[in-house]
Scaffold this active site. Structure first.
Site, PDB file in Angstrom:
ATOM      1  N   HIS A   1      83.913  12.599  78.568  1.00 46.88           N
ATOM      2  CA  HIS A   1      85.262  12.796  79.137  1.00 46.88           C
ATOM      3  C   HIS A   1      85.532  11.620  80.055  1.00 46.88           C
ATOM      4  O   HIS A   1      84.807  11.442  81.047  1.00 46.88           O
ATOM      5  CB  HIS A   1      85.321  14.102  79.915  1.00 46.88           C
ATOM      6  CG  HIS A   1      84.968  15.313  79.102  1.00 46.88           C
ATOM      7  ND1 HIS A   1      85.919  16.119  78.505  1.00 46.88           N
ATOM      8  CD2 HIS A   1      83.760  15.840  78.757  1.00 46.88           C
ATOM      9  CE1 HIS A   1      85.314  17.092  77.837  1.00 46.88           C
ATOM     10  NE2 HIS A   1      84.007  16.941  77.977  1.00 46.88           N
TER      11      HIS A   1
ATOM     12  N   HIS B   1      84.741  21.982  71.926  1.00 47.89           N
ATOM     13  CA  HIS B   1      83.639  22.503  72.728  1.00 47.89           C
ATOM     14  C   HIS B   1      83.438  23.968  72.310  1.00 47.89           C
ATOM     15  O   HIS B   1      84.416  24.731  72.243  1.00 47.89           O
ATOM     16  CB  HIS B   1      83.984  22.481  74.216  1.00 47.89           C
ATOM     17  CG  HIS B   1      83.897  21.138  74.870  1.00 47.89           C
ATOM     18  ND1 HIS B   1      84.561  20.044  74.405  1.00 47.89           N
ATOM     19  CD2 HIS B   1      83.216  20.739  75.984  1.00 47.89           C
ATOM     20  CE1 HIS B   1      84.281  19.007  75.203  1.00 47.89           C
ATOM     21  NE2 HIS B   1      83.478  19.403  76.164  1.00 47.89           N
TER      22      HIS B   1
ATOM     23  N   GLU C   1      78.853  26.379  74.659  1.00 44.08           N
ATOM     24  CA  GLU C   1      78.325  25.779  75.895  1.00 44.08           C
ATOM     25  C   GLU C   1      77.968  26.944  76.820  1.00 44.08           C
ATOM     26  O   GLU C   1      76.796  27.184  77.086  1.00 44.08           O
ATOM     27  CB  GLU C   1      79.374  24.857  76.540  1.00 44.08           C
ATOM     28  CG  GLU C   1      78.906  24.223  77.852  1.00 44.08           C
ATOM     29  CD  GLU C   1      80.010  23.408  78.562  1.00 44.08           C
ATOM     30  OE1 GLU C   1      81.202  23.573  78.212  1.00 44.08           O
ATOM     31  OE2 GLU C   1      79.659  22.636  79.485  1.00 44.08           O
TER      32      GLU C   1
ATOM     33  N   ASP D   1      78.647  13.563  78.646  1.00 41.67           N
ATOM     34  CA  ASP D   1      79.671  14.537  79.048  1.00 41.67           C
ATOM     35  C   ASP D   1      80.515  14.000  80.220  1.00 41.67           C
ATOM     36  O   ASP D   1      81.585  13.432  79.998  1.00 41.67           O
ATOM     37  CB  ASP D   1      79.030  15.886  79.379  1.00 41.67           C
ATOM     38  CG  ASP D   1      79.970  17.063  79.198  1.00 41.67           C
ATOM     39  OD1 ASP D   1      81.100  16.859  78.739  1.00 41.67           O
ATOM     40  OD2 ASP D   1      79.565  18.204  79.509  1.00 41.67           O
ATOM     41  N   ASP D   2      80.034  14.206  81.448  1.00 44.03           N
ATOM     42  CA  ASP D   2      80.749  13.759  82.654  1.00 44.03           C
ATOM     43  C   ASP D   2      79.735  13.042  83.550  1.00 44.03           C
ATOM     44  O   ASP D   2      79.293  13.582  84.576  1.00 44.03           O
ATOM     45  CB  ASP D   2      81.340  14.967  83.388  1.00 44.03           C
ATOM     46  CG  ASP D   2      82.308  15.740  82.510  1.00 44.03           C
ATOM     47  OD1 ASP D   2      83.436  15.270  82.327  1.00 44.03           O
ATOM     48  OD2 ASP D   2      81.907  16.798  81.990  1.00 44.03           O
TER      49      ASP D   2
END
Ligand code: HPA
Ligand code: ZN
Length: 329
Positions: free
Chosen positions: A11, A189, A192, A270-271
Site C-alpha cells: 500500500h 484482501h 487476513e 504490506d505497509d
C-alpha cells in the site's frame, strides 16, 4: 545483492515514514498530534487490523498536493530497488483521500508522475492497483470506479482492502464485475482476519485472480487443495501478520506450511513504514524464523514474478534474471 523479486502487496500510503510525514505536515501547515517522528514511531504498537487502520488513515492528512503523492512513491521506489525489487504492483486507497477533499485526479497524477518511466528511472517496472475500502458502501466504490474511467491507462487493476471482518467480498460483486468489463485485473484482501469463506467468496463472486494475505485459508483443507490446483497466488505479508496479531510471532507464521502445501505464496511488505521492515527484511527474517530452505526462498522469488500481471515476455525476462542470480555460487 538481495534476490531479484516482484512486490505485489504494497500500500503506497503504508510507505509513509514518520520523517516524511513530518516533512509533509510542515510543508502543508498541518499539526500532527505527535511531538516528533520518534514519538510517532512509538505509537506503532497495534492490537489488530483496526487499530492500525485508525492511525494509517489519520496520518494520511499530510498527503494533500500532487507533489506529496509523487514524493511518497519516489521514496518507496528508491527503497525497493535497494531491496532487489524489479517489479512492483502498488495499491492505493483513493477513497481515503477523496473523503478529505483531495481530488481523485490529484492522487492519480501525483502517483503516476513517480511511476511513469519507473523502469528507466529507478530500475523497477510498476503497475497501479486501485483499492476499494470494504468498510465503505458499494455505491462509494462504484463512484470511485466511475472516477477512474478517465484514467484507465494508468491502472492495471482493482483490489479490496481495509477492515475485513463484517465486510464480506460479495458486497462488491457489481463493482468488480464492472472493473472486469473495463479490462482491469482483480485482487482482494481475504483471509487476513476474516474466515476462509471470505477467500472462497473473493474467488467465486469477485473473480479475484490473486488473494492478498489469505493466511486463514490454511484452516480449510478443501480450500487449500483448490488454491493449489488452480494455482491462485497468495500475497503473504509476514511482518504485517505479526504486528497486527493475526500470528503470534514469526516462528508461528504459516508461510512454510503454505509452501509445503504447494501454494503459490509470495512475500511482501504490506505497509512497511508501520510494520518494521521492507520486503527483503520480511523475507530474511521469515526465512530465518521458519528455517526456509534455499529452494523455498528461490520459489518465493519465482512465484513473485509468476503471480504478477506482467506480460509473458517480460515475466520470462525477469525469471531469466533470477536464474542468472541463482546460478552464481
Ligand atoms: N489489510 C487491510 N487493509 C489495509 C491493509 C491490510 O493489511 N493495509 C492497508 N490497508
Ligand atoms: Zn494489505
Amino acid at each position: 545483492m538481495p534476490i531479484p523479486k516482484a512486490e505485489l502487496h504494497l500500500h503506497i500510503e503504508g510507505t509513509l515514514e514518520p520523517e516524511l510525514a513530518f516533512a509533509l505536515a510542515r510543508r502543508n501547515g498541518i499539526d500532527l498530534p505527535f511531538a516528533d517522528a520518534e514519538a510517532l514511531r512509538a505509537a506503532y504498537a497495534f492490537a489488530d487490523l483496526q487499530s492500525f487502520l485508525d492511525l494509517y488513515y489519520e496520518l494520511m492528512a499530510v498527503l494533500r498536493a500532487e507533489q506529496d503523492f509523487t514524493d511518497l512513491a519516489e521514496a518507496y521506489l528508491r527503497r525497493a530497488r535497494a531491496d532487489g525489487v524489479r517489479h512492483a504492483e502498488i495499491f492505493f486507497d483513493p477513497q481515503a483521500h477523496t473523503v478529505r477533499g483531495v481530488p481523485f485526479e490529484t492522487v492519480v497524477a501525483g502517483l503516476s508522475a513517480a511511476l511513469t518511466d519507473s523502469r528507466e528511472r529507478y530500475g523497477i517496472s510498476t503497475g497501479l492497483i486501485l483499492c476499494f475500502l470494504r468498510d465503505q458502501s458499494a455505491d462509494s466504490a462504484m463512484e470511485t470506479l466511475d472516477a477512474a474511467e478517465d484514467h484507465l491507462d494508468k491502472l492495471i487493476g482493482v483490489g479490496l482492502d481495509s477492515a475485513e471482518v463484517g465486510h464480506p467480498p460479495a458486497k462488491f460483486a457489481q463493482v468488480f464485475r464492472r472493473a472486469a468489463e473495463l479490462g482491469l485485473h482483480r485482487v482482494a484482501h481475504a483471509g487476513e482476519e476474516g474466515p476462509p469463506a471470505y477467500v472462497r467468496e473473493a474467488l467465486d463472486v469477485l473473480g479475484a485472480e490473486r488473494i492478498d494475505h489469505g493466511i486463514r485459508s490454511m484452516e480449510d483443507s478443501e480450500l487449500v487443495a483448490r488454491l493449489r490446483t488452480e494455482r491462485i497466488p497468495l500475497t503473504v505479508c509476514p511482518f504485517s501478520n505479526v504486528r497486527l496479531r493475526a500470528v503470534d510471532h514469526l516462528g508461528m507464521h504459516p508461510l512454510r506450511r503454505m509452501l509445503e502445501a504447494g501454494l503459490v505464496a509470495t512475500v511482501n511488505s504490506d505497509d512497511p513504514a508501520y510494520f518494521g521492515g521492507y520486503v527483503q527484511e520480511n523475507l530474511e527474517a521469515t526465512a530465518a524464523a521458519l528455517a526456509l530452505t534455499d529452494d523455498q526462498i528461490s520459489t518465493l522469488a519465482r512465484n513473485s514474478f509468476e503471480a504478477s500481471f506482467l506480460d509473458e515476455a517480460t515475466k520470462s525476462a525477469y525469471l531469466a534474471e533470477l536464474d542468472a542470480y541463482l546460478a552464481v555460487p
